[in-house]
Design an enzyme around this catalytic site. Structure first.
Site, PDB file in Angstrom:
ATOM      1  N   ALA A 226      -4.305   7.512  -4.218  1.00 38.96           N
ATOM      2  CA  ALA A 226      -2.961   7.015  -4.513  1.00 38.96           C
ATOM      3  C   ALA A 226      -3.127   5.526  -4.838  1.00 38.96           C
ATOM      4  O   ALA A 226      -3.111   4.671  -3.948  1.00 38.96           O
ATOM      5  CB  ALA A 226      -2.042   7.245  -3.328  1.00 38.96           C
TER       6      ALA A 226
ATOM      7  N   THR B 138       0.856  -1.194   0.000  1.00 38.45           N
ATOM      8  CA  THR B 138       0.000   0.000   0.000  1.00 38.45           C
ATOM      9  C   THR B 138       0.889   1.241   0.000  1.00 38.45           C
ATOM     10  O   THR B 138       2.074   1.163  -0.343  1.00 38.45           O
ATOM     11  CB  THR B 138      -0.980  -0.035   1.197  1.00 38.45           C
ATOM     12  OG1 THR B 138      -1.959   0.992   1.034  1.00 38.45           O
ATOM     13  CG2 THR B 138      -0.286   0.154   2.539  1.00 38.45           C
ATOM     14  N   ASN B 139       0.335   2.381   0.374  1.00 37.12           N
ATOM     15  CA  ASN B 139       1.119   3.618   0.501  1.00 37.12           C
ATOM     16  C   ASN B 139       0.514   4.442   1.637  1.00 37.12           C
ATOM     17  O   ASN B 139      -0.442   3.997   2.270  1.00 37.12           O
ATOM     18  CB  ASN B 139       1.124   4.390  -0.824  1.00 37.12           C
ATOM     19  CG  ASN B 139      -0.275   4.701  -1.272  1.00 37.12           C
ATOM     20  OD1 ASN B 139      -0.992   5.474  -0.643  1.00 37.12           O
ATOM     21  ND2 ASN B 139      -0.713   4.072  -2.362  1.00 37.12           N
ATOM     22  N   ALA B 140       1.077   5.617   1.867  1.00 42.46           N
ATOM     23  CA  ALA B 140       0.739   6.365   3.088  1.00 42.46           C
ATOM     24  C   ALA B 140      -0.464   7.305   2.946  1.00 42.46           C
ATOM     25  O   ALA B 140      -0.734   8.107   3.850  1.00 42.46           O
ATOM     26  CB  ALA B 140       1.960   7.155   3.542  1.00 42.46           C
ATOM     27  N   SER B 141      -1.206   7.210   1.859  1.00 38.49           N
ATOM     28  CA  SER B 141      -2.354   8.121   1.715  1.00 38.49           C
ATOM     29  C   SER B 141      -3.379   7.877   2.829  1.00 38.49           C
ATOM     30  O   SER B 141      -3.769   6.743   3.100  1.00 38.49           O
ATOM     31  CB  SER B 141      -3.021   7.917   0.350  1.00 38.49           C
ATOM     32  OG  SER B 141      -4.227   8.648   0.295  1.00 38.49           O
TER      33      SER B 141
END
Ligand code: PMT
Length: 214
Positions: free
Chosen positions: A92, A25-28
């Site tokens: 994102a 995943t990512n930090a959004s």
């Protein structure tokens, strides 16, 4: 009296599972997307949000479609795009997903673990404008060559406006209250916003999208 427009907004990250307990995943955080939703609602427009997993309270009077993966977000946007006037893609979206998701938890061994990934579809490249007037706004989160990279994305993905924002630090970007951004337009114009609260730029983005929509 303003004419209410139908806003379709994507927010948050996507999750691409490796096994039932691990994912890419990512930090959004979804903050930017939901603040645009609030700004559009406050201006009297109708709002639908397609969101990845976030930890936020949803605004009242907003239809929220929850998704997990990029494939699910792709489907939800494709299904809802024809009815919208303005699409704002703040999500994102993970560009890659594991080729295979294990049904059971993968147990660790001492051997090297090679994870094979495949491309997810690009949602903005998939949407096709209808005959009716539809406005498309995207975002670009960049660590370097922010403006050049964002303008390239604006052109490639046929957007009307892109929010070029610098990420990688702690002061602005992912999961914080501030953003440092420049708005780039299809006609070559730009509007530097600088560092500001996401809440404030959300209003600017909604107003610019309405102006473009005409
Ligand atoms: O959620 P927050 O914590 O508030 O953080 C906000 C944010 C930093 C996530 C947001 O402001 C932001 O910049 N979002 C875009 C993230 C990004 O890097 O996008 P991109 O450069 O990978 O993609 C460009 C555009 O194409 C984006 O509008 C994206 O939604 C869209 N895209 C990307 C990949 C994909 N498969 N399909 C897409 O449509």
């Amino acid at each position: 009296m303003i004419k209410p427009l139908k806003f379709l907004i994507s927010a948050g990250p996507t999750r691409e599972h490796i096994d039932p307990v691990r994912f890419i995943t990512n930090a959004s955080s979804g903050k930017m997307g939901f603040m645009i939703a609030e700004a559009a609602l406050a201006a009297g427009h109708q709002v639908k949000v397609v969101t990845g997993p976030v930890n936020l309270e949803y605004p009242e009077k907003t239809e929220v479609i929850e998704v997990t993966t990029a494939m699910e977000m792709h489907l939800a946007i494709m299904q809802n795009f024809p009815a919208c006037d303005v699409l704002v893609m703040t999500a994102a979206v993970c560009d890659f997903r594991p080729i295979k998701t294990s049904i059971n938890k993968i147990h660790k061994s001492d051997a090297t673990f090679i994870l094979r990934l495949e491309r997810n579809p690009d949602i903005l490249l998939s949407v096709r404008r209808l005959e009716k007037n539809q406005t498309i706004v995207g975002f670009a989160a960049e660590t370097n060559d922010v403006i050049v990279s964002a303008r390239r994305k604006l052109e490639k993905k046929r957007m009307d406006m892109i929010v070029a924002n610098e990420v990688g630090g702690k002061e602005y970007g992912f999961a914080v209250e501030h953003i440092k951004a420049t708005l780039l337009f299809k006609n070559g114009a730009d509007r530097e916003i600088g560092r500001c609260r996401k809440k404030d730029i959300a209003e600017v983005i909604v107003n610019e999208a309405i102006k473009i929509h005409g």
